[in-house]
Design a protein around this motif. Structure first.
Motif, short mmCIF file in Angstrom:
data_model
loop_
_atom_site.label_atom_id
_atom_site.label_comp_id
_atom_site.label_asym_id
_atom_site.label_seq_id
_atom_site.Cartn_x
_atom_site.Cartn_y
_atom_site.Cartn_z
N GLU A 1 -1.35 6.95 -8.84
CA GLU A 1 -0.80 7.56 -7.61
C GLU A 1 -0.70 6.51 -6.50
OE1 GLU A 1 -3.24 9.22 -9.37
OE2 GLU A 1 -2.00 10.87 -10.14
N ALA A 2 -1.72 5.66 -6.39
CA ALA A 2 -1.69 4.59 -5.39
C ALA A 2 -0.52 3.65 -5.70
CB ALA A 2 -3.01 3.83 -5.39
N ALA A 3 -0.39 3.28 -6.96
CA ALA A 3 0.68 2.35 -7.36
C ALA A 3 2.05 2.94 -7.03
CB ALA A 3 0.58 2.06 -8.85
N ASN A 4 2.19 4.25 -7.25
CA ASN A 4 3.48 4.90 -7.00
C ASN A 4 3.84 4.87 -5.51
OD1 ASN A 4 5.81 6.40 -7.77
ND2 ASN A 4 4.79 8.29 -7.16
N LEU A 5 2.88 5.26 -4.66
CA LEU A 5 3.18 5.30 -3.21
C LEU A 5 3.44 3.90 -2.67
CD1 LEU A 5 0.67 8.03 -1.92
CD2 LEU A 5 3.07 8.31 -2.54
N ILE A 6 2.71 2.92 -3.18
CA ILE A 6 2.93 1.53 -2.75
C ILE A 6 4.33 1.06 -3.19
CG2 ILE A 6 2.16 -0.86 -3.11
CD1 ILE A 6 -0.74 0.32 -3.27
N GLY A 7 4.69 1.41 -4.41
CA GLY A 7 6.03 1.04 -4.92
C GLY A 7 7.13 1.68 -4.08
N ILE A 8 6.94 2.94 -3.71
CA ILE A 8 7.95 3.63 -2.89
C ILE A 8 8.06 2.95 -1.53
CG2 ILE A 8 8.49 5.81 -1.70
CD1 ILE A 8 7.19 7.30 -4.07
N TYR A 9 6.91 2.61 -0.95
CA TYR A 9 6.93 1.95 0.37
C TYR A 9 7.67 0.61 0.26
CZ TYR A 9 5.47 0.40 4.98
OH TYR A 9 5.47 -0.02 6.28
N ALA A 10 7.34 -0.15 -0.80
CA ALA A 10 7.96 -1.47 -0.99
C ALA A 10 9.48 -1.32 -1.11
CB ALA A 10 7.39 -2.15 -2.22
N ALA A 11 9.90 -0.35 -1.92
CA ALA A 11 11.36 -0.18 -2.13
C ALA A 11 12.04 0.24 -0.82
CB ALA A 11 11.61 0.86 -3.22
N LEU A 12 11.45 1.21 -0.13
CA LEU A 12 12.09 1.71 1.09
C LEU A 12 12.13 0.65 2.20
CD1 LEU A 12 10.72 5.36 1.40
CD2 LEU A 12 13.10 4.70 0.98
N SER A 13 11.12 -0.23 2.20
CA SER A 13 11.08 -1.24 3.27
C SER A 13 11.71 -2.55 2.82
CB SER A 13 9.63 -1.47 3.71
OG SER A 13 8.88 -1.97 2.62
N ASP A 14 12.29 -2.54 1.59
CA ASP A 14 12.94 -3.74 1.09
C ASP A 14 12.00 -4.92 0.99
OD1 ASP A 14 15.45 -3.91 0.15
OD2 ASP A 14 16.35 -3.49 2.11
N SER A 15 10.76 -4.64 0.66
CA SER A 15 9.82 -5.75 0.47
C SER A 15 9.31 -5.64 -0.96
CB SER A 15 8.68 -5.66 1.48
OG SER A 15 8.14 -4.37 1.48
N ASP A 16 8.24 -6.35 -1.29
CA ASP A 16 7.68 -6.11 -2.62
C ASP A 16 6.24 -5.67 -2.52
OD1 ASP A 16 6.44 -8.59 -2.34
OD2 ASP A 16 8.24 -9.59 -3.12
N VAL A 17 5.73 -5.27 -3.69
CA VAL A 17 4.40 -4.67 -3.74
C VAL A 17 3.34 -5.59 -3.12
CG1 VAL A 17 2.63 -4.06 -5.46
CG2 VAL A 17 4.95 -3.15 -5.67
N GLU A 18 3.45 -6.89 -3.36
CA GLU A 18 2.48 -7.86 -2.80
C GLU A 18 2.43 -7.74 -1.26
OE1 GLU A 18 4.11 -8.84 -5.51
OE2 GLU A 18 2.34 -9.26 -6.76
N ASP A 19 3.62 -7.67 -0.63
CA ASP A 19 3.66 -7.57 0.84
C ASP A 19 2.95 -6.30 1.31
OD1 ASP A 19 5.24 -9.83 0.93
OD2 ASP A 19 7.11 -8.68 0.80
N VAL A 20 3.15 -5.21 0.58
CA VAL A 20 2.59 -3.93 1.02
C VAL A 20 1.07 -3.94 0.89
CG1 VAL A 20 2.65 -1.41 0.72
CG2 VAL A 20 4.72 -2.75 0.33
N VAL A 21 0.56 -4.46 -0.25
CA VAL A 21 -0.91 -4.47 -0.38
C VAL A 21 -1.54 -5.47 0.60
CG1 VAL A 21 -1.20 -3.51 -2.70
CG2 VAL A 21 -0.77 -5.93 -2.46
N LYS A 22 -0.80 -6.50 0.94
CA LYS A 22 -1.32 -7.45 1.94
C LYS A 22 -1.46 -6.74 3.29
CE LYS A 22 0.26 -11.69 1.07
NZ LYS A 22 1.43 -12.57 1.17
N LYS A 23 -0.44 -5.93 3.61
CA LYS A 23 -0.42 -5.26 4.90
C LYS A 23 -1.42 -4.10 4.99
CE LYS A 23 3.05 -3.27 8.02
NZ LYS A 23 4.39 -2.73 8.07
N TYR A 24 -1.52 -3.30 3.89
CA TYR A 24 -2.30 -2.06 3.97
C TYR A 24 -3.59 -2.08 3.14
CZ TYR A 24 1.57 0.15 6.43
OH TYR A 24 2.52 0.46 7.36
N GLY A 25 -3.84 -3.16 2.38
CA GLY A 25 -5.04 -3.22 1.54
C GLY A 25 -6.28 -2.89 2.35
N GLY A 26 -7.14 -2.01 1.83
CA GLY A 26 -8.38 -1.63 2.51
C GLY A 26 -8.23 -0.48 3.50
N GLU A 27 -7.00 -0.10 3.83
CA GLU A 27 -6.76 1.03 4.76
C GLU A 27 -6.98 2.37 4.03
OE1 GLU A 27 -5.58 1.23 7.96
OE2 GLU A 27 -4.66 -0.73 8.38
#
Ligand code: TYM
Length: 332
Positions: free
Chosen positions: A241-267
């Protein structure tokens, strides 16, 4: 020459997976390729469709393509049943494809379920019609979500066997284009199941016509685990479920999964979900609004499909004549 063909079934409930896995990529590809986009109504009837609902869904899918930014003048948008050569070429391919090949198709197994004897013959032969869609235009590239990969491989096998059997190079062997950070969007209720039009729960998917409140509510209610967000890609393992929401965020923001976990990791998920909801509302909201506006004008949508079908026919006809000659059919 490079040519794209892709399609969506008009079976209602168009969702975020259809958008991120397919339609959004088409909007980008239209700049580089000659594109043909099809509302595959003949594929839809492989399972029962209420006729009035099929008509409405056909217009809805066309509206989704246009509202997302596919230009119906620069590209071709049409519904499959208006070009009868799809059915004609599919028959030839029914005689090229082998039973063993179709028996391996996982989508048939999933859709037919336990009651295989009661599935339509059309559902079984579905991939042959899909190969016909692509090859009728000698398309070279097919942008789809991950779930269609096996069908494209079958289309490649059919193109190769046809060429070998008839000692010709008539058909190109088409390449799948599976692009972006969300090639397989999963259900919001269960991260191990694909987001799908046929899931009985509305909360499993974000519909392309959902308004801001519905989008925000569905994301708020999306299943997650109790841990904070992972801090790297490895941390997503075993957390579908975490992987899915992160993937959706990455796709919608035109970034990749690495950028998203860097930004939100630990939140906490509550914070992340709020940001994801805002992002989804700002990307999908205007598309949904435009879809509703277009669906209120069926005359316009029908004229796009009619014009597209005419242009599709003009490409298909000479290719179909070549097929007749190669196979040995006498022509008038
Ligand atoms: P269909 O109507 O199921 O889906 C349309 C497109 O959306 C993609 N998709 C997804 N992508 C990511 N995550 C998901 N959860 C998700 N669900 C759907 C699909 O991969 C597809 O690209 N057989 C095809 C239609 C078709 C076709 C064709 C496609 C008929 N002829 C020729 C390409 C070329 C189908 O049922 O798509």
């Amino acid at each position: 020459m490079n040519r794209i063909f892709s399609g969506v079934q008009p079976t209602g409930n168009l969702h975020l997976g259809n958008y991120l896995g397919a339609i959004r990529n088409w909007v980008r590809l239209q700049k580089e390729f000659e594109c043909i986009f099809c509302v595959v109504d003949m594929h839809a009837i492989t399972v029962w469709q209420e006729p009035a609902a099929l008509t409405a869904s056909t217009r809805e899918v066309a509206a989704a393509m246009i509202a997302s930014g596919v230009d119906p003048k620069a590209n071709i948008i049409f519904n499959q049943s208006q070009v009868s050569a799809h059915a004609e070429l599919a028959w030839v391919f029914n005689c090229v494809a082998r039973l063993g090949w179709l028996n391996r198709m996982t989508q048939f197994k999933e859709k037919a379920g336990k009651n295989r004897e009661n599935a339509s013959v059309g559902l079984y032969a579905y991939p042959n019609l899909m190969a016909a869609d692509i090859l009728l235009y000698k398309a070279t590239h097919v942008p789809v979500g991950e779930d269609q990969k096996q069908h494209i491989e079958l289309a490649r096998d059919i193109a190769q066997k046809f060429n070998n059997d008839f000692k010709t190079e008539l058909f190109p062997v088409p390449e799948p284009l599976i692009l972006g950070a969300a090639t397989r969007v999963m259900s919001l209720r269960d991260g191990t199941k694909k987001m799908s039009k046929s899931d009985p729960s509305e909360y499993s998917r974000i519909a392309m016509t959902d308004g801001p409140d519905e989008i925000a509510k569905k994301i708020r209610k999306a299943k997650t685990d109790p841990e904070p967000l992972p801090t790297d890609r490895e941390g997503m393992t075993g957390r579908p479920e975490a992987a899915n929401l992160i993937g959706i965020y990455a796709a919608l923001s035109d970034s990749d999964v690495e950028d998203v976990v860097k930004k939100y990791g630990g939140e906490q998920f509550s914070t992340f979900k709020q940001h994801l909801a805002d992002l989804a509302v700002s990307s999908l909201g205007p598309i949904g609004e435009e879809m509703k506006r277009l669906m209120a004008d069926p005359g316009y949508v029908d004229s796009v499909l009619r014009d597209g079908a005419e242009r599709a026919r003009a490409i298909a006809e000479p290719i179909m004549r070549e097929v007749h000659d190669v196979v040995g059919f006498l022509r008038p």
